[in-house]
Design an enzyme around this catalytic site. Structure first.
Site, PDB file in Angstrom:
ATOM      1  N   CYS A 381      -2.935   1.388   2.823  1.00 20.27           N
ATOM      2  CA  CYS A 381      -3.495   0.981   3.617  1.00 20.27           C
ATOM      3  C   CYS A 381      -3.580   1.724   5.231  1.00 20.27           C
ATOM      4  O   CYS A 381      -4.304   2.696   5.202  1.00 20.27           O
ATOM      5  CB  CYS A 381      -2.553  -0.613   4.123  1.00 20.27           C
ATOM      6  N   HIS A 507      -3.513  -3.350  -0.470  1.00 20.17           N
ATOM      7  CA  HIS A 507      -2.283  -3.213  -0.801  1.00 20.17           C
ATOM      8  C   HIS A 507      -2.268  -3.748  -2.067  1.00 20.17           C
ATOM      9  O   HIS A 507      -1.844  -4.800  -2.551  1.00 20.17           O
ATOM     10  CB  HIS A 507      -1.660  -4.968   0.484  1.00 20.17           C
ATOM     11  N   GLU A 509      -0.322  -3.210  -3.993  1.00 26.63           N
ATOM     12  CA  GLU A 509       1.359  -3.102  -4.539  1.00 26.63           C
ATOM     13  C   GLU A 509       1.128  -4.904  -4.552  1.00 26.63           C
ATOM     14  O   GLU A 509       2.297  -5.037  -5.545  1.00 26.63           O
ATOM     15  CB  GLU A 509       2.556  -2.937  -3.338  1.00 26.63           C
TER      16      GLU A 509
HETATM   17  N1  GLN Z   1      -1.860  -0.447  11.093  1.00 27.18           N
HETATM   18  C1  GLN Z   1      -3.002   0.274  10.625  1.00 27.18           C
HETATM   19  C2  GLN Z   1      -3.982  -0.661  10.544  1.00 27.18           C
HETATM   20  O1  GLN Z   1      -3.696  -2.253  11.253  1.00 27.18           O
HETATM   21  C3  GLN Z   1      -2.655  -0.161   8.766  1.00 27.18           C
HETATM   22  C4  GLN Z   1      -1.990  -1.768   8.188  1.00 27.18           C
HETATM   23  C5  GLN Z   1      -1.218  -1.664   7.519  1.00 27.18           C
HETATM   24  O2  GLN Z   1      -0.790  -0.638   7.243  1.00 27.18           O
HETATM   25  N2  GLN Z   1      -0.860  -2.843   7.003  1.00 27.18           N
HETATM   26  O3  GLN Z   1      -4.956  -1.022  10.236  1.00 27.18           O
END
Ligand code: GLN
Length: 556
Positions: A381, A507, A509
């Site tokens: 992300c 994600h 994970e």
């Molecule tokens: N802050 C970034 C976004 O909103 C990444 C979010 C995250 O890593 N979950 O796109």
């Protein structure tokens, strides 16, 4: 008939009730039963999505996009189930639901009270999960500690369930603390006795007690608890703090907790297959040559904020028969001291998700260090976004490249808000959440790792890879290896001429399991093992971008 196992906590919070519940779920699943889980959280927040990592640790995202308590991660991993919003209910949700009904006149002028309205609503959620999951056993964990004011309606609700579905279908387990007194060198049972008294004053007589302690719980202590808390002697279990959470199912299994449950609930007590869990426990004990992975983030002092990431790394280690050791590195410290200095011992670096600008330049430096030194890199992300920013700055020469989230005035917002998603930012608090499909492009590492063309992965973010830079970046060697099926969004990017430098907008994970490491983590750790074996860094192929361009062109 569905069986219900209720898990409550006594004396203090943070006892690992979630791990205990998840372990019980694993033991039942290993005996061939289907299991689902519900976490009841008595706090007034509607969900943990808005809570600070300092308060709450990781926000776990389910496939259907609900932001939930991190205990759901333990349940999914230990029991290997996929849960949904049905599995996490907070007091905030219950009260919102009831007040909404009151405002629309559903109660026809009646007085609305904790009993029966709130308790019925809680029981309604328990029943709904039982119906929709059709599981043989529903585990219900009540968050917090017995005695908390906000927990009372939840305890009353679970008390009522026994009357509703019968004693033979319900089982109450109380997890409590047995403090160790240094002066007399013994585990004390009095707080547990008091906690059980408090539970009994709420009408719940526990059927079993799990005593958590920093030391082995000896038989005489168990006997004493049984006597003073009026629990059968074979229904008191000890659970010292173990060096790996993956040992908990085996530890409880050895004490015969499953037999006690089978007896009380008339469940089949077949021989469980826990061979893989024994194998995992052995790997966790192996102190030789761990695979050292640096996790570089903003909240590294709070390991719980990256819980699923740490677990997914361990799972990848299990797959390769290797113990993964995580070095938690603060990205702000990288800004001060430099990546070379802090990452020298790592054979792989991982930059996890995050929000806001603090420490991001340190993450960008981390990506640069990994790229230039051929160190395997996995970006999740925000970790993917910084990898794109770094590439745009260093390889494309767009010096001020950034994410719109981090610099609203940048001329080169390589991470941005896509057309049609602008309202997400205006309304605030709304994110792309939950599972979305992703198509993997032939000839890429991502495709090779997954071995299939179409995958579904969980998201939690607002910003996206900006397609305006896609051709430029691809021609320079940063390949969009996973895309939305209609090609509108880049979901995975990877550096073509690098041993392993992959970033996902989602994600992965959350989908990893101890018995089934996630493909991206598995391949990332495989690449790290290779660095370890070769005692240093990879030879970097010439980064002329030619192969990457070929991939890009064949798809265009
Ligand atoms: N802050 C970034 C976004 O909103 C990444 C979010 C995250 O890593 N979950 O796109």
């Amino acid at each position: 008939m569905t069986r219900y196992i209720f898990v409550t906590g006594g004396v203090v919070s943070s006892l690992g009730k979630g791990i205990a519940a998840a372990s019980i779920g694993r033991m039942l699943k290993s005996r061939g039963m289907s299991v689902s889980v519900l976490k009841l959280d008595p706090y007034l927040n509607v969900d943990p999505g808005t809570m600070s990592p300092y308060q709450h640790g990781e926000v776990y995202v389910t496939v259907d996009g609900s932001e939930t308590d991190l205990d759901l991660g333990h349940y999914e991993r230990f029991i290997d189930v996929e849960l949904t919003s049905l599995s996490n209910v907070t007091a905030g949700q219950i009260y919102t639901e009831i007040i909404g009904k009151e405002r629309s006149g559903i109660y026809l002028g009646g007085t609305i009270q904790i009993i029966p309205h709130v308790t019925d609503a809680i029981k309604g959620h328990i029943k709904k999960l039982a119906e929709e999951s059709a599981a043989d056993v529903i585990l219900v964990e009540v968050g917090g500690t017995v005695g908390d004011i906000e927990g009372q309606p939840f305890l009353e609700a679970i008390r009522q369930v026994r009357g509703d579905v019968g004693r033979e279908n319900t089982f109450y387990i109380h997890v409590t603390l047995l403090p160790f007194l240094g002066s007399t060198k013994e585990l004390k049972t009095k707080p547990t006795q008091h906690s059980v008294q408090a539970l009994r004053s709420m009408g719940i007589h526990p059927d079993a007690i799990i005593g958590r302690a920093d030391h082995e719980v000896e038989q005489d202590v168990k006997d004493k608890i049984a006597r003073f808390c009026d629990v059968k002697p074979d229904s008191v279990f000890g659970l010292p703090t173990l060096d790996s959470v993956y040992k908990v199912p085996l530890y409880l299994e050895e004490q015969g907790i499953a037999a006690t449950l089978s007896d009380a609930l008339n469940l089949p007590d077949t021989e469980p297959d826990l061979a893989y869990w024994r194998h995992i426990a052995e790997i966790e004990d192996d102190e030789e040559d761990p695979v050292r992975i640096a996790v570089v983030g903003k909240y590294v002092e709070l390991h719980d904020s990256y819980l699923s990431v740490a677990e997914a790394l361990r799972h990848a280690g299990f797959h390769h028969g290797r113990k993964v050791q995580i070095d938690w590195i603060s990205s702000e410290e990288i800004e001060e001291k430099g990546a070379d200095k802090l990452l020298a011992d790592a054979v792989g670096v991982l930059v996890p998700g995050g929000f806001g600008p603090r420490g991001v330049e340190g993450m960008i430096e981390t990506a640069s260090y990994a790229r230039n030194n051929g160190i395997p890199y996995l970006g999740l992300c925000l970790g993917m976004q910084v990898m794109v920013i770094e590439y745009a700055r260093s390889v494309l020469g767009l010096k001020d490249a950034n994410s719109l989230e981090l610099d609203a005035d940048t001329e080169h917002a390589v991470i941005s808000i896509m057309e049609g998603q602008e309202q997400l930012v205006d309304t605030g608090g709304t994110m792309r959440l939950g599972q979305y499909p992703c198509r993997l492009r032939e000839g890429t590492r991502a495709r090779e790792a997954y071995g299939v063309e179409l995958v579904n992965e969980r998201h939690r973010h607002r910003y996206e890879y900006n397609n305006d830079y896609r051709i430029q970046l691809e021609e320079a060697g940063l390949v969009a290896s996973g895309v939305a099926p209609d090609d509108s969004l880049v979901e995975i990017a990877e550096v073509y001429d690098h041993p392993f430098m992959v970033g996902s907008q989602f994600h992965p994970e959350f989908a990893s399991r101890p018995e089934k490491a996630h493909p991206l983590f598995r391949e990332f750790v495989a690449a790290a093992c290779k660095v370890l074996r070769e005692g240093g860094q990879f030879e970097l192929p010439a980064a002329d971008g030619s192969t990457a361009t070929a991939v890009a062109e064949s798809e265009r």
